[in-house]
Design a protein around this motif. Structure first.
Motif, mmCIF file in Angstrom:
data_model
loop_
_atom_site.group_PDB
_atom_site.id
_atom_site.type_symbol
_atom_site.label_atom_id
_atom_site.label_comp_id
_atom_site.label_asym_id
_atom_site.label_seq_id
_atom_site.Cartn_x
_atom_site.Cartn_y
_atom_site.Cartn_z
ATOM 1 N N SER A 65 0.831 -1.215 0.000
ATOM 2 C CA SER A 65 0.000 0.000 0.000
ATOM 3 C C SER A 65 0.860 1.257 0.000
ATOM 4 C CB SER A 65 -0.912 0.005 1.226
ATOM 5 O OG SER A 65 -1.775 -1.092 1.186
ATOM 6 N N VAL A 66 1.925 1.238 0.812
ATOM 7 C CA VAL A 66 2.821 2.409 0.887
ATOM 8 C C VAL A 66 3.507 2.643 -0.464
ATOM 9 C CG1 VAL A 66 4.987 3.249 1.903
ATOM 10 C CG2 VAL A 66 3.212 2.324 3.374
ATOM 11 N N PRO A 105 0.150 9.710 -11.855
ATOM 12 C CA PRO A 105 -1.146 9.082 -11.533
ATOM 13 C C PRO A 105 -1.244 7.673 -12.121
ATOM 14 C CG PRO A 105 -1.416 11.291 -12.452
ATOM 15 C CD PRO A 105 0.013 10.930 -12.642
ATOM 16 N N ILE A 106 -1.560 6.704 -11.273
ATOM 17 C CA ILE A 106 -1.625 5.294 -11.709
ATOM 18 C C ILE A 106 -2.482 4.523 -10.710
ATOM 19 C CG2 ILE A 106 0.501 4.634 -10.473
ATOM 20 C CD1 ILE A 106 1.162 2.835 -12.904
ATOM 21 N N THR A 107 -3.230 3.556 -11.202
ATOM 22 C CA THR A 107 -4.088 2.741 -10.331
ATOM 23 C C THR A 107 -3.545 1.318 -10.281
ATOM 24 O OG1 THR A 107 -5.969 4.075 -11.002
ATOM 25 C CG2 THR A 107 -6.458 1.987 -9.910
ATOM 26 N N PHE A 108 -3.487 0.770 -9.063
ATOM 27 C CA PHE A 108 -2.937 -0.588 -8.881
ATOM 28 C C PHE A 108 -3.968 -1.522 -8.264
ATOM 29 C CE2 PHE A 108 0.941 2.070 -8.306
ATOM 30 C CZ PHE A 108 1.698 1.550 -9.333
ATOM 31 N N SER A 109 -3.843 -2.813 -8.569
ATOM 32 C CA SER A 109 -4.454 -3.829 -7.702
ATOM 33 C C SER A 109 -3.283 -4.541 -7.024
ATOM 34 C CB SER A 109 -5.331 -4.797 -8.492
ATOM 35 O OG SER A 109 -4.582 -5.477 -9.455
ATOM 36 N N LEU A 110 -3.466 -4.886 -5.752
ATOM 37 C CA LEU A 110 -2.361 -5.396 -4.938
ATOM 38 C C LEU A 110 -2.558 -6.875 -4.624
ATOM 39 C CD1 LEU A 110 -2.252 -2.511 -2.276
ATOM 40 C CD2 LEU A 110 -1.195 -2.549 -4.528
ATOM 41 N N GLY A 131 6.538 -12.010 -0.895
ATOM 42 C CA GLY A 131 6.646 -10.713 -1.569
ATOM 43 C C GLY A 131 5.283 -10.119 -1.855
ATOM 44 N N PHE A 132 5.274 -9.031 -2.650
ATOM 45 C CA PHE A 132 4.006 -8.401 -3.011
ATOM 46 C C PHE A 132 4.044 -7.953 -4.469
ATOM 47 C CE2 PHE A 132 6.632 -5.006 -1.231
ATOM 48 C CZ PHE A 132 6.463 -3.940 -2.110
ATOM 49 N N GLU A 133 2.847 -7.795 -5.050
ATOM 50 C CA GLU A 133 2.716 -7.451 -6.459
ATOM 51 C C GLU A 133 1.897 -6.178 -6.610
ATOM 52 O OE1 GLU A 133 0.835 -9.783 -10.271
ATOM 53 O OE2 GLU A 133 -0.461 -9.380 -8.559
ATOM 54 N N LEU A 134 2.363 -5.290 -7.497
ATOM 55 C CA LEU A 134 1.569 -4.141 -7.931
ATOM 56 C C LEU A 134 1.203 -4.406 -9.390
ATOM 57 C CD1 LEU A 134 3.700 -1.132 -6.549
ATOM 58 C CD2 LEU A 134 1.929 -2.429 -5.375
ATOM 59 N N LEU A 135 -0.080 -4.527 -9.661
ATOM 60 C CA LEU A 135 -0.558 -4.816 -11.025
ATOM 61 C C LEU A 135 -1.304 -3.596 -11.543
ATOM 62 C CD1 LEU A 135 -1.215 -6.860 -13.356
ATOM 63 C CD2 LEU A 135 -3.231 -7.521 -12.024
ATOM 64 N N SER A 136 -0.939 -3.124 -12.755
ATOM 65 C CA SER A 136 -1.595 -1.935 -13.304
ATOM 66 C C SER A 136 -1.786 -2.097 -14.807
ATOM 67 C CB SER A 136 -0.754 -0.687 -13.015
ATOM 68 O OG SER A 136 0.554 -0.869 -13.536
ATOM 69 N N ASP A 137 -2.609 -1.221 -15.388
ATOM 70 C CA ASP A 137 -2.846 -1.321 -16.833
ATOM 71 C C ASP A 137 -1.842 -0.494 -17.629
ATOM 72 O OD1 ASP A 137 -3.712 1.154 -16.128
ATOM 73 O OD2 ASP A 137 -5.771 0.924 -16.845
ATOM 74 N N LYS A 181 8.384 -13.453 -18.866
ATOM 75 C CA LYS A 181 7.191 -14.133 -18.346
ATOM 76 C C LYS A 181 7.329 -14.300 -16.829
ATOM 77 C CE LYS A 181 8.006 -17.649 -21.134
ATOM 78 N NZ LYS A 181 8.047 -18.974 -21.796
ATOM 79 N N PRO A 182 6.252 -14.704 -16.139
ATOM 80 C CA PRO A 182 6.349 -14.886 -14.683
ATOM 81 C C PRO A 182 7.427 -15.903 -14.302
ATOM 82 C CG PRO A 182 4.065 -14.888 -15.365
ATOM 83 C CD PRO A 182 4.872 -14.898 -16.624
ATOM 84 N N THR A 183 8.057 -15.652 -13.166
ATOM 85 C CA THR A 183 9.131 -16.516 -12.672
ATOM 86 C C THR A 183 8.577 -17.457 -11.610
ATOM 87 O OG1 THR A 183 9.675 -14.997 -10.898
ATOM 88 C CG2 THR A 183 10.792 -14.619 -13.003
ATOM 89 N N PRO A 184 9.315 -18.514 -11.256
ATOM 90 C CA PRO A 184 8.853 -19.391 -10.166
ATOM 91 C C PRO A 184 8.582 -18.645 -8.858
ATOM 92 C CG PRO A 184 10.653 -20.423 -11.345
ATOM 93 C CD PRO A 184 10.535 -19.037 -11.900
ATOM 94 N N PHE A 185 9.399 -17.623 -8.535
ATOM 95 C CA PHE A 185 9.181 -16.866 -7.298
ATOM 96 C C PHE A 185 7.868 -16.092 -7.348
ATOM 97 C CE2 PHE A 185 13.740 -16.246 -5.402
ATOM 98 C CZ PHE A 185 13.889 -17.625 -5.374
ATOM 99 N N SER A 186 7.518 -15.583 -8.549
ATOM 100 C CA SER A 186 6.340 -14.712 -8.655
ATOM 101 C C SER A 186 5.036 -15.499 -8.699
ATOM 102 C CB SER A 186 6.426 -13.841 -9.909
ATOM 103 O OG SER A 186 6.329 -14.636 -11.076
ATOM 104 N N PHE A 187 5.131 -16.760 -9.108
ATOM 105 C CA PHE A 187 3.906 -17.512 -9.377
ATOM 106 C C PHE A 187 2.973 -17.660 -8.178
ATOM 107 C CE2 PHE A 187 1.101 -20.534 -11.230
ATOM 108 C CZ PHE A 187 1.130 -20.214 -12.574
ATOM 109 N N PRO A 188 3.486 -18.005 -6.983
ATOM 110 C CA PRO A 188 2.565 -18.130 -5.831
ATOM 111 C C PRO A 188 1.825 -16.827 -5.529
ATOM 112 C CG PRO A 188 4.700 -19.091 -5.297
ATOM 113 C CD PRO A 188 4.870 -18.356 -6.584
ATOM 114 N N ILE A 189 2.453 -15.680 -5.785
ATOM 115 C CA ILE A 189 1.796 -14.392 -5.502
ATOM 116 C C ILE A 189 0.649 -14.179 -6.479
ATOM 117 C CG2 ILE A 189 2.120 -11.889 -5.285
ATOM 118 C CD1 ILE A 189 5.091 -12.460 -4.687
ATOM 119 N N ILE A 190 0.881 -14.510 -7.758
ATOM 120 C CA ILE A 190 -0.162 -14.354 -8.778
ATOM 121 C C ILE A 190 -1.340 -15.274 -8.458
ATOM 122 C CG2 ILE A 190 -0.703 -14.650 -11.237
ATOM 123 C CD1 ILE A 190 2.278 -14.093 -11.811
ATOM 124 N N THR A 191 -1.037 -16.531 -8.116
ATOM 125 C CA THR A 191 -2.121 -17.486 -7.829
ATOM 126 C C THR A 191 -2.848 -17.124 -6.536
ATOM 127 O OG1 THR A 191 -0.526 -18.991 -6.819
ATOM 128 C CG2 THR A 191 -1.117 -19.421 -9.098
#
Length: 819
Positions: free
Chosen positions: A638-639, A649-654, A660-666, A784-794
């Motif tokens: 969030s921070v 200006p940008i909108t994220f879904s977290l 770790g954490f993910e910031l996803l935006s368009d 493409k997504p990495t093994p580390f990132s995959f659990p966060i996406i799922t």
């Protein structure tokens, strides 16, 4: 009788049972008989109970030489346990010694499960040795004439002190001790703790930082080299990617094999939902386990839980799927093996569970670790090292819990009343309120007599009256009744009893889950498929459903645990070791995953902080890897989103998990701009947290619990509980009154303080940012997504998809990313 003669009595009793006292036990006996206070630190299953029941009974023998013929009535000692389930074991241990030595001492239990008739008997004649809980102890202080009951009590023992420390129940114990020590200044206070890092502070909280008792105290540690074998369940064929099975159910065959090889196995799950799922999965695939497999968690009926516990002792069961409801000190000698499904998120919890296996001093403990996805194997490796090096978490004690103090003052006013000057001195001697000021004390007194500044117009908040001689007293019978019914600090979502149409109690489930069901819906609870018939008077009426019918699993709020700070540090160190030659068995088995990770990105070293960016059809992903636990990542996400939005200006879904954490935006983040502007600074963190998170909404939710504990809202009479949404709206209304008209109200301020300190772990967040600032930030632009990132996406996907469609989606994503 001198000490040598007394010790002969105890050692002869041990010899008669084929035992020999450990040095820590005789040290405890000596210190206790010398009149000292202390803390005993000993592992689970080492004989802690006899280390303190024996000297209590020897002390009685010493003061009453004719003990076999003349019985001195009156309460001699109180044993406080955090779990009602433990009281039977503790009672049996006390009775064994008291009866074998022909002392005539009676042993009683007083908990929420004690019948009204038994409580009535105790009122007329207290047992010599009493086993109780923090809540029941407060209820006794709410009884008229309690001082005459406690004045004969010479000792109080707080079992599993590490479980109470760092909770509001622990604060309740501190306040009760402050009162009992005043009633009997010679009272001996002892704590028992199995697994805790800050032992010295634990002793200080128990006895009070400025108490003379602390000067006359002793710390006794049991040096028992109990071997704990940590065995990781590693399947023969490792998945290259770490996304498989958030519940670990794909390893059901491995668990079944472990069950078949052991006399009795406890299978620990982190949540009640996971417990229900595993029980069903094992029975479905291995119907031969029927009758030999049981389930145990806190929402199942007490009678069923007690039957399961006894069946383990009697070796009637092969395995029990359970939650933390079986974590603590119940002595199950037949348990050979423990299975931990998924990361326990803390070393202390893991050690506690491991100790259930081989629950005798000389036996080895065997615990199997079953990772629900590949990166959790790093946790397994970290836990083995923690066990070897005995790294255990600290428990951080509460300070200035005004809600608990207000409840306690009303408790004293309900019984015999109190004089503020006397009680103020006692409260100042506790750890929690050592810094209380005269103004804060006056606020608490005003609150219980006038209902605080902004509520003075409402009589319902004026609970306590000031009598002519200055005594504070509750004279209203209704106020006293309501208060006694609401004593306690455990505030959860409203629960509803589940009963069969023809009668018969099954257990309790949370109101929020039931509110989503309509009559005819089928759900799985306590290992049964149940059809909802109707909801009546806060009771869920059900009947057995068709075994082949489709059903949803009962679920509970707040199930997810987060990594402790020590566990986070251990995991980071293990992960860094993946870049060295000294890799554990678990890390070696993850080599295919690390190879794939390095193909797209890196496995960070101890001086690197990794950020990955990539694009998918969902949008632009930015993944950050602090490895600090989901609560810290929730706040940090969030921070970071807030700070980046200030640049453009940008909108994220977290999304976030323990790694770790993910910031996803368009649209794409200008990551170079992020790095150039030092967005990882701990400066202005508190302000940015308030701006980025809806801190007011979080504090409002926290205030509901504070309002219940402080007695601002009433939770209802038995069978007529107030619905959660009504409790929430009542407490919200008061929260808004305080915010608009009384912002200096201590309870209002406490809601914000607890939000930042306990929920968002602000202190830990600052340390994480300071660490990141001293590391080299490595930004990897991936294809493409990495093994580390995959659990966060799922993890983000599972919020939107059912487990079945999630599994299908993951399968497609896996195939796509492996191309």
């Amino acid at each position: 009788m001198n000490r040598e003669e007394l010790f002969d009595i105890a050692t002869n009793w041990f010899t008669g049972r084929g035992w020999k006292p450990f040095p820590f036990q005789t040290q405890t006996w000596t210190a206790f008989l010398q009149g000292r206070n202390g803390l005993l630190n000993a592992p689970t299953g080492s004989g802690k109970t006899y280390a303190l029941w024996i000297p209590v009974i020897l002390d009685y023998i010493k003061n009453n030489p004719d003990y076999k013929t003349k019985h001195k009535p009156g309460l001699k000692a109180i044993w406080i346990t955090p779990l009602r389930a433990l009281s039977t074991e503790i009672k049996q241990a006390a009775e064994r010694v008291a009866d074998d030595l022909e002392t005539g001492l009676t042993v009683g239990v007083r908990t929420g499960d004690t019948s009204a008739s038994e409580r009535s008997k105790q009122k007329n004649k207290m047992p010599d040795l009493l086993i109780t809980t923090p809540e029941s102890m407060q209820l006794m202080l709410a009884s008229k004439g309690y001082e005459s009951v406690f004045k004969t009590c010479g000792a109080i023992i707080i079992d599993e002190w590490h479980e109470l420390l760092g909770t509001k129940r622990g604060v309740q114990v501190e306040l009760a001790l402050s009162r009992l020590k005043h009633i009997n200044p010679r009272l001996r206070t002892w704590g028992i703790s199995a697994t805790i890092g800050n032992l010295k502070q634990a002793l200080e909280v128990l006895l009070g930082p400025n108490s003379p008792a602390l000067q006359n105290s002793v710390m006794i540690r049991a040096h028992i080299n109990k071997k704990i074998n940590v065995i990781s369940v590693i399947p023969e064929k490792m998945d290259t990617y770490p996304w498989r099975g958030h519940m670990g159910l794909h390893l059901v065959d491995e668990v079944a094999n472990i069950i078949k090889k052991s006399k009795t196995t406890l299978i620990f799950c982190n949540t009640r939902s996971q417990c229900e799922l595993w029980f069903q999965a094992l029975l479905t695939k291995y119907p031969e386990f029927a009758g030999e497999l049981a389930m145990h968690h806190g929402s199942i009926a007490r009678e069923t839980r007690q039957w399961v516990e006894q069946a383990i002792r009697d070796e009637q069961l092969r395995a029990v799927v359970c939650t933390s409801s079986l974590d603590l000190g119940v002595d199950f000698a037949p348990v050979e093996t423990v299975v931990q499904i998924g990361g326990p998120k803390g070393v202390a919890r893991f050690l506690q569970r491991a100790g259930r296996s081989g629950h005798q001093p000389v036996q080895e403990s065997n615990i199997y670790f079953l990772a629900t996805h590949a990166i959790e194997l790093v946790e397994a490796s970290a836990l083995r090292r923690a066990v070897k090096e005995t790294v255990v978490e600290d428990r951080v004690p509460y300070l200035n819990s005004w809600d608990v103090l207000i409840q306690y003052l009303v408790t004293l006013a309900v019984s015999d009343g109190f004089y503020p000057a006397d009680i103020f001195k006692e409260i100042q001697d506790t750890f929690c309120y050592q810094g209380i000021t005269a103004e804060e004390w006056q606020f608490c007194l005003n609150f219980i007599t006038r209902g605080s500044q902004s509520l003075q117009a409402y009589d319902e908040y004026k609970k306590v009256e000031i009598e002519a001689d200055g005594k504070f007293k509750v004279n209203s019978k209704t106020t006293a009744l309501r208060h006694r019914m609401q004593i306690g600090t455990i505030v959860g979502d409203s629960v509803m009893n589940v009963k069969f149409l023809g009668g018969g109690y099954i257990g309790s489930i949370e109101e929020w889950f039931v509110s989503k069901l309509i009559p005819g819906d089928i759900f799985i609870f306590a290992g049964r498929k149940l059809e909802l018939i109707r909801i009546r008077n806060m009771e869920v009426i059900v009947r057995m459903a068709n075994p082949g019918a489709k059903a949803v699993h009962a679920s509970w709020m707040g199930g997810r645990l987060t990594l402790s700070s020590q566990m986070s540090e251990l995991i980071r160190e293990e992960l860094y070791a993946a870049n060295t030659e000294s890799m554990s068995r678990e890390l070696k088995s993850l080599e295919p995953m690390f190879t794939r990770q390095r193909k797209e990105s890196i496995v960070p070293t101890d001086n690197q902080f990794l950020i990955e960016t990539f694009k998918t059809r969902e949008g632009y992903h930015a993944i950050f890897y602090p490895f600090e636990g989901r609560y810290v990542h929730e706040a940090l996400a969030s921070v970071m989103a807030y700070r980046i939005s200030l640049l453009s200006p940008i909108t994220f879904s977290l999304a976030y998990n323990d790694y770790g954490f993910e910031l996803l935006s368009d649209k794409e983040i200008d990551m170079q701009q992020v790095l150039d502007n030092n967005l990882f600074t701990p400066l202005h963190l508190h302000t940015d947290l308030q701006q980025s998170l809806n801190a007011t909404e979080m504090a409002r939710r926290k205030f509901r619990d504070i309002a219940v504990i402080a007695g601002l809202v009433f939770t209802g009479y038995p069978g007529k509980n107030v619905k959660t949404k009504h409790l929430q709206s009542s407490s919200q209304l008061i929260f808004e009154v305080f915010r608009d008209y009384e912002p200096n109200n201590l309870l209002f301020q406490q809601a914000y303080r607890e939000t930042f300190e306990h929920q968002l772990e602000e202190g830990r967040l600052i340390l994480a940012l300071e660490r990141i600032q001293n590391q080299e930030i490595v930004w990897k632009q991936c294809e493409k997504p990495t093994p580390f990132s995959f659990p966060i996406i799922t993890d983000r996907l599972r919020e939107r998809l059912s487990s079945e469609t999630l599994a299908e989606r993951i399968k497609k994503m896996t195939a796509n990313y492996m191309k």
